[in-house]
Design a protein around this motif. Structure first.
Motif, short mmCIF file in Angstrom:
data_model
loop_
_atom_site.label_atom_id
_atom_site.label_comp_id
_atom_site.label_asym_id
_atom_site.label_seq_id
_atom_site.Cartn_x
_atom_site.Cartn_y
_atom_site.Cartn_z
N LEU A 126 0.83 -1.21 0.00
CA LEU A 126 0.00 0.00 0.00
C LEU A 126 0.86 1.26 0.00
CD1 LEU A 126 -2.82 -1.14 2.42
CD2 LEU A 126 -3.09 -0.54 0.01
N PHE A 127 1.95 1.24 0.75
CA PHE A 127 2.87 2.39 0.73
C PHE A 127 3.47 2.58 -0.66
CE2 PHE A 127 3.61 2.22 5.54
CZ PHE A 127 2.92 3.41 5.76
N PHE A 128 3.88 1.47 -1.31
CA PHE A 128 4.43 1.59 -2.65
C PHE A 128 3.38 2.11 -3.63
CE2 PHE A 128 8.02 -1.13 -1.29
CZ PHE A 128 9.04 -0.37 -1.83
N ALA A 129 2.15 1.67 -3.47
CA ALA A 129 1.08 2.16 -4.35
C ALA A 129 0.85 3.65 -4.12
CB ALA A 129 -0.21 1.38 -4.11
N GLN A 130 0.91 4.08 -2.87
CA GLN A 130 0.71 5.49 -2.55
C GLN A 130 1.79 6.36 -3.19
OE1 GLN A 130 1.54 6.64 1.49
NE2 GLN A 130 0.02 8.30 1.46
N GLY A 131 3.00 5.84 -3.27
CA GLY A 131 4.10 6.62 -3.81
C GLY A 131 4.42 6.32 -5.26
N ALA A 132 3.56 5.58 -5.95
CA ALA A 132 3.83 5.20 -7.34
C ALA A 132 4.06 6.43 -8.21
CB ALA A 132 2.67 4.39 -7.90
N GLY A 133 5.14 6.39 -9.01
CA GLY A 133 5.44 7.47 -9.92
C GLY A 133 6.12 8.67 -9.28
N ARG A 134 6.46 8.56 -8.01
CA ARG A 134 7.10 9.67 -7.31
C ARG A 134 8.55 9.33 -7.02
NH1 ARG A 134 1.64 9.79 -4.78
NH2 ARG A 134 0.74 11.79 -5.36
N ARG A 135 9.42 10.31 -7.20
CA ARG A 135 10.86 10.12 -6.96
C ARG A 135 11.13 9.74 -5.51
NH1 ARG A 135 11.36 14.82 -9.94
NH2 ARG A 135 11.42 16.00 -8.00
N GLY A 136 12.04 8.81 -5.32
CA GLY A 136 12.52 8.48 -3.98
C GLY A 136 11.61 7.61 -3.15
N THR A 137 10.49 7.14 -3.72
CA THR A 137 9.55 6.35 -2.94
C THR A 137 10.20 5.10 -2.35
OG1 THR A 137 7.59 7.13 -4.10
CG2 THR A 137 7.42 4.98 -3.07
N ALA A 138 10.87 4.32 -3.20
CA ALA A 138 11.47 3.07 -2.74
C ALA A 138 12.50 3.34 -1.64
CB ALA A 138 12.11 2.32 -3.90
N ARG A 139 13.31 4.37 -1.80
CA ARG A 139 14.32 4.70 -0.80
C ARG A 139 13.67 5.08 0.52
NH1 ARG A 139 15.78 9.52 0.33
NH2 ARG A 139 15.18 10.37 -1.68
N ARG A 140 12.65 5.94 0.48
CA ARG A 140 11.99 6.37 1.72
C ARG A 140 11.32 5.20 2.42
NH1 ARG A 140 10.73 10.76 -1.54
NH2 ARG A 140 8.66 9.93 -1.96
N ILE A 141 10.68 4.33 1.66
CA ILE A 141 10.01 3.17 2.27
C ILE A 141 11.05 2.23 2.88
CG2 ILE A 141 8.65 1.10 1.78
CD1 ILE A 141 7.07 2.82 -0.26
N ALA A 142 12.14 1.98 2.16
CA ALA A 142 13.18 1.09 2.69
C ALA A 142 13.81 1.68 3.96
CB ALA A 142 14.25 0.84 1.63
N VAL A 143 14.13 2.96 3.93
CA VAL A 143 14.71 3.61 5.11
C VAL A 143 13.73 3.55 6.28
CG1 VAL A 143 15.41 5.86 6.07
CG2 VAL A 143 16.30 5.12 3.85
N GLY A 144 12.47 3.85 6.02
CA GLY A 144 11.46 3.80 7.08
C GLY A 144 11.28 2.41 7.65
N GLN A 145 11.25 1.42 6.77
CA GLN A 145 11.09 0.03 7.22
C GLN A 145 12.28 -0.38 8.09
OE1 GLN A 145 8.34 -1.56 6.85
NE2 GLN A 145 8.83 -3.67 7.31
N ARG A 179 6.39 9.17 3.74
CA ARG A 179 7.66 9.64 4.30
C ARG A 179 8.30 8.51 5.10
NH1 ARG A 179 3.98 13.80 4.82
NH2 ARG A 179 4.59 15.74 3.83
N ALA A 180 9.62 8.54 5.19
CA ALA A 180 10.36 7.49 5.89
C ALA A 180 9.91 7.36 7.34
CB ALA A 180 11.86 7.76 5.82
N LEU A 181 9.69 8.49 8.02
CA LEU A 181 9.30 8.43 9.43
C LEU A 181 7.88 7.90 9.61
CD1 LEU A 181 10.98 11.61 10.95
CD2 LEU A 181 11.70 9.22 11.11
N GLU A 182 7.00 8.13 8.64
CA GLU A 182 5.66 7.54 8.70
C GLU A 182 5.74 6.03 8.58
OE1 GLU A 182 3.05 11.20 6.74
OE2 GLU A 182 3.69 9.54 5.47
N VAL A 183 6.55 5.56 7.62
CA VAL A 183 6.72 4.12 7.45
C VAL A 183 7.34 3.52 8.71
CG1 VAL A 183 7.88 2.32 6.09
CG2 VAL A 183 6.93 4.33 4.94
N ALA A 184 8.35 4.21 9.27
CA ALA A 184 9.00 3.72 10.49
C ALA A 184 8.02 3.64 11.65
CB ALA A 184 10.17 4.64 10.86
N ALA A 185 7.16 4.65 11.78
CA ALA A 185 6.18 4.66 12.88
C ALA A 185 5.21 3.51 12.76
CB ALA A 185 5.43 6.00 12.90
N VAL A 186 4.71 3.26 11.55
CA VAL A 186 3.77 2.16 11.34
C VAL A 186 4.47 0.82 11.58
CG1 VAL A 186 2.37 0.96 9.62
CG2 VAL A 186 2.27 3.45 9.79
N THR A 187 5.69 0.68 11.08
CA THR A 187 6.44 -0.56 11.28
C THR A 187 6.66 -0.83 12.76
OG1 THR A 187 7.59 -0.25 9.17
CG2 THR A 187 8.61 -1.75 10.74
#
Length: 198
Positions: A26-45, A108-116
Protein backbone atom coordinates in the motif's frame (compact mmCIF):
# COMPACT_ATOMS: atom_id res chain seq x y z
CA UNK A 1 26.76 -20.81 11.76
CA UNK A 2 24.07 -23.06 13.23
CA UNK A 3 21.64 -24.11 10.49
CA UNK A 4 18.88 -24.61 13.05
CA UNK A 5 19.16 -21.03 14.30
CA UNK A 6 19.27 -19.75 10.72
CA UNK A 7 16.14 -21.70 9.75
CA UNK A 8 14.39 -20.64 12.93
CA UNK A 9 15.26 -16.98 12.26
CA UNK A 10 13.83 -17.10 8.73
CA UNK A 11 10.62 -18.78 9.94
CA UNK A 12 10.24 -16.43 12.90
CA UNK A 13 10.66 -13.35 10.72
CA UNK A 14 8.16 -14.61 8.14
CA UNK A 15 5.39 -15.42 10.62
CA UNK A 16 5.79 -12.21 12.63
CA UNK A 17 5.96 -9.90 9.60
CA UNK A 18 3.52 -11.34 7.06
CA UNK A 19 1.08 -8.49 7.73
CA UNK A 20 3.79 -5.97 6.78
CA UNK A 21 3.64 -7.13 3.15
CA UNK A 22 0.17 -5.61 2.66
CA UNK A 23 1.18 -2.36 4.37
CA UNK A 24 4.37 -2.13 2.27
CA UNK A 25 2.44 -2.77 -0.96
CA UNK A 26 0.00 0.00 0.00
CA UNK A 27 2.87 2.39 0.73
CA UNK A 28 4.43 1.59 -2.65
CA UNK A 29 1.08 2.16 -4.35
CA UNK A 30 0.71 5.49 -2.55
CA UNK A 31 4.10 6.62 -3.81
CA UNK A 32 3.83 5.20 -7.34
CA UNK A 33 5.44 7.47 -9.92
CA UNK A 34 7.10 9.67 -7.31
CA UNK A 35 10.86 10.12 -6.96
CA UNK A 36 12.52 8.48 -3.98
CA UNK A 37 9.55 6.35 -2.94
CA UNK A 38 11.47 3.07 -2.74
CA UNK A 39 14.32 4.70 -0.80
CA UNK A 40 11.99 6.37 1.72
CA UNK A 41 10.01 3.17 2.27
CA UNK A 42 13.18 1.09 2.69
CA UNK A 43 14.71 3.61 5.11
CA UNK A 44 11.46 3.80 7.08
CA UNK A 45 11.09 0.03 7.22
CA UNK A 46 14.67 -0.35 8.45
CA UNK A 47 14.30 2.42 11.04
CA UNK A 48 11.08 0.92 12.39
CA UNK A 49 12.46 -2.60 12.43
CA UNK A 50 15.73 -1.51 14.09
CA UNK A 51 13.65 0.13 16.82
CA UNK A 52 11.79 -3.19 17.28
CA UNK A 53 15.09 -5.07 17.53
CA UNK A 54 16.55 -2.58 20.01
CA UNK A 55 13.45 -2.79 22.22
CA UNK A 56 13.35 -6.60 22.06
CA UNK A 57 17.09 -6.98 22.58
CA UNK A 58 17.15 -4.60 25.52
CA UNK A 59 14.21 -6.36 27.18
CA UNK A 60 15.76 -9.79 26.57
CA UNK A 61 18.98 -8.76 28.28
CA UNK A 62 17.37 -7.08 31.26
CA UNK A 63 16.72 -3.49 30.22
CA UNK A 64 13.59 -2.01 28.78
CA UNK A 65 12.83 1.26 27.03
CA UNK A 66 9.08 0.72 26.97
CA UNK A 67 7.07 -0.51 29.92
CA UNK A 68 4.94 -3.53 29.01
CA UNK A 69 1.78 -1.51 29.65
CA UNK A 70 2.81 1.10 27.05
CA UNK A 71 3.06 -1.30 24.10
CA UNK A 72 -0.70 -1.41 23.31
CA UNK A 73 -0.73 2.39 23.03
CA UNK A 74 1.59 2.13 20.03
CA UNK A 75 -1.67 1.53 18.15
CA UNK A 76 -2.23 5.28 18.35
CA UNK A 77 0.53 5.80 15.72
CA UNK A 78 -1.06 3.92 12.79
CA UNK A 79 -4.50 5.12 13.93
CA UNK A 80 -3.39 8.77 13.72
CA UNK A 81 -1.60 8.21 10.38
CA UNK A 82 -4.68 6.41 9.04
CA UNK A 83 -6.98 9.25 10.05
CA UNK A 84 -4.55 11.75 8.49
CA UNK A 85 -4.50 9.71 5.24
CA UNK A 86 -8.30 9.43 5.28
CA UNK A 87 -8.70 13.21 5.69
CA UNK A 88 -6.22 13.78 2.85
CA UNK A 89 -8.02 11.29 0.61
CA UNK A 90 -11.35 12.99 1.37
CA UNK A 91 -9.98 16.45 0.62
CA UNK A 92 -8.53 15.29 -2.72
CA UNK A 93 -11.43 13.03 -3.72
CA UNK A 94 -12.31 15.18 -6.74
CA UNK A 95 -8.75 15.70 -7.99
CA UNK A 96 -8.40 14.52 -11.57
CA UNK A 97 -4.88 13.16 -11.13
CA UNK A 98 -3.61 12.34 -7.66
CA UNK A 99 -0.27 10.90 -8.79
CA UNK A 100 1.97 13.47 -10.43
CA UNK A 101 4.61 11.65 -12.44
CA UNK A 102 8.06 12.24 -11.12
CA UNK A 103 6.80 14.44 -8.32
CA UNK A 104 8.25 14.23 -4.86
CA UNK A 105 5.67 12.86 -2.47
CA UNK A 106 4.26 9.59 -1.27
CA UNK A 107 4.97 8.08 2.13
CA UNK A 108 7.66 9.64 4.30
CA UNK A 109 10.36 7.49 5.89
CA UNK A 110 9.30 8.43 9.43
CA UNK A 111 5.66 7.54 8.70
CA UNK A 112 6.72 4.12 7.45
CA UNK A 113 9.00 3.72 10.49
CA UNK A 114 6.18 4.66 12.88
CA UNK A 115 3.77 2.16 11.34
CA UNK A 116 6.44 -0.56 11.28
CA UNK A 117 7.34 0.01 14.93
CA UNK A 118 3.73 0.27 16.09
CA UNK A 119 2.85 -2.91 14.21
CA UNK A 120 5.84 -4.59 15.86
CA UNK A 121 4.44 -4.85 19.38
CA UNK A 122 3.71 -8.52 18.80
CA UNK A 123 7.18 -8.95 17.28
CA UNK A 124 8.75 -7.55 20.44
CA UNK A 125 6.71 -9.94 22.57
CA UNK A 126 7.85 -12.93 20.49
CA UNK A 127 11.48 -11.84 20.05
CA UNK A 128 12.20 -11.17 23.75
CA UNK A 129 12.10 -14.81 24.95
CA UNK A 130 13.85 -16.00 21.77
CA UNK A 131 16.70 -13.52 22.22
CA UNK A 132 16.92 -14.23 25.96
CA UNK A 133 17.35 -17.98 25.39
CA UNK A 134 19.56 -17.65 22.29
CA UNK A 135 22.29 -15.72 24.09
CA UNK A 136 24.43 -13.02 22.48
CA UNK A 137 25.77 -15.26 19.67
CA UNK A 138 22.38 -16.64 18.69
CA UNK A 139 20.75 -13.23 18.93
CA UNK A 140 23.34 -11.77 16.56
CA UNK A 141 22.42 -14.48 14.01
CA UNK A 142 18.71 -13.68 14.42
CA UNK A 143 19.36 -9.95 14.03
CA UNK A 144 21.55 -10.46 10.95
CA UNK A 145 18.98 -12.69 9.25
CA UNK A 146 16.15 -10.30 10.15
CA UNK A 147 17.99 -7.31 8.67
CA UNK A 148 18.60 -9.19 5.40
CA UNK A 149 14.95 -10.25 5.29
CA UNK A 150 13.74 -6.65 5.77
CA UNK A 151 15.23 -5.93 2.33
CA UNK A 152 13.48 -9.01 0.93
CA UNK A 153 10.18 -7.81 2.46
CA UNK A 154 10.59 -4.32 0.96
CA UNK A 155 11.32 -5.87 -2.45
CA UNK A 156 8.30 -8.18 -2.10
CA UNK A 157 6.04 -5.25 -1.16
CA UNK A 158 7.23 -3.37 -4.22
CA UNK A 159 6.78 -6.47 -6.39
CA UNK A 160 3.19 -6.95 -5.23
CA UNK A 161 2.41 -3.27 -5.80
CA UNK A 162 3.68 -3.47 -9.40
CA UNK A 163 1.86 -6.64 -10.53
CA UNK A 164 -0.64 -5.46 -13.17
CA UNK A 165 -3.76 -6.86 -11.51
CA UNK A 166 -2.73 -5.76 -8.02
CA UNK A 167 -1.41 -2.40 -9.27
CA UNK A 168 -4.73 -1.68 -10.95
CA UNK A 169 -6.65 -2.33 -7.73
CA UNK A 170 -4.15 -0.38 -5.62
CA UNK A 171 -4.05 2.59 -7.99
CA UNK A 172 -7.84 2.74 -7.99
CA UNK A 173 -8.50 1.96 -4.34
CA UNK A 174 -5.14 2.46 -2.57
CA UNK A 175 -6.09 5.94 -1.35
CA UNK A 176 -9.02 4.29 0.45
CA UNK A 177 -7.30 1.03 1.45
CA UNK A 178 -4.26 2.63 3.11
CA UNK A 179 -6.25 4.69 5.65
CA UNK A 180 -8.59 1.75 6.31
CA UNK A 181 -5.70 -0.68 6.87
CA UNK A 182 -3.85 1.78 9.13
CA UNK A 183 -6.97 2.59 11.17
CA UNK A 184 -7.91 -1.08 11.53
CA UNK A 185 -4.31 -1.92 12.47
CA UNK A 186 -4.25 0.84 15.08
CA UNK A 187 -7.59 -0.20 16.58
CA UNK A 188 -6.52 -3.86 16.62
CA UNK A 189 -3.27 -3.04 18.44
CA UNK A 190 -5.15 -0.94 21.00
CA UNK A 191 -7.92 -3.51 21.57
CA UNK A 192 -5.65 -6.57 21.50
CA UNK A 193 -3.34 -4.98 24.07
CA UNK A 194 -6.18 -3.80 26.30
CA UNK A 195 -5.36 -0.11 25.95
CA UNK A 196 -7.84 2.27 27.61
CA UNK A 197 -9.44 -0.76 29.28
CA UNK A 198 -10.77 -2.10 25.95
Amino acid sequence: MNLGVLTSAVGLFAVTNVDDLLVLALFFAQGAGRRGTARRIAVGQYLGFLAILVAAGAAAFGATFLPEAAIPYLGLLPLALGIKAAVSAWRHRHDADDSPAGGDGGPRALEVAAVTFANGGDNIGVYVPVFATAGAGGTSVYVGVFLVLVAVWVAAGRWFATRPAIATVLSRWGHVLLPVVLIVLGVFILVDGGAFGL
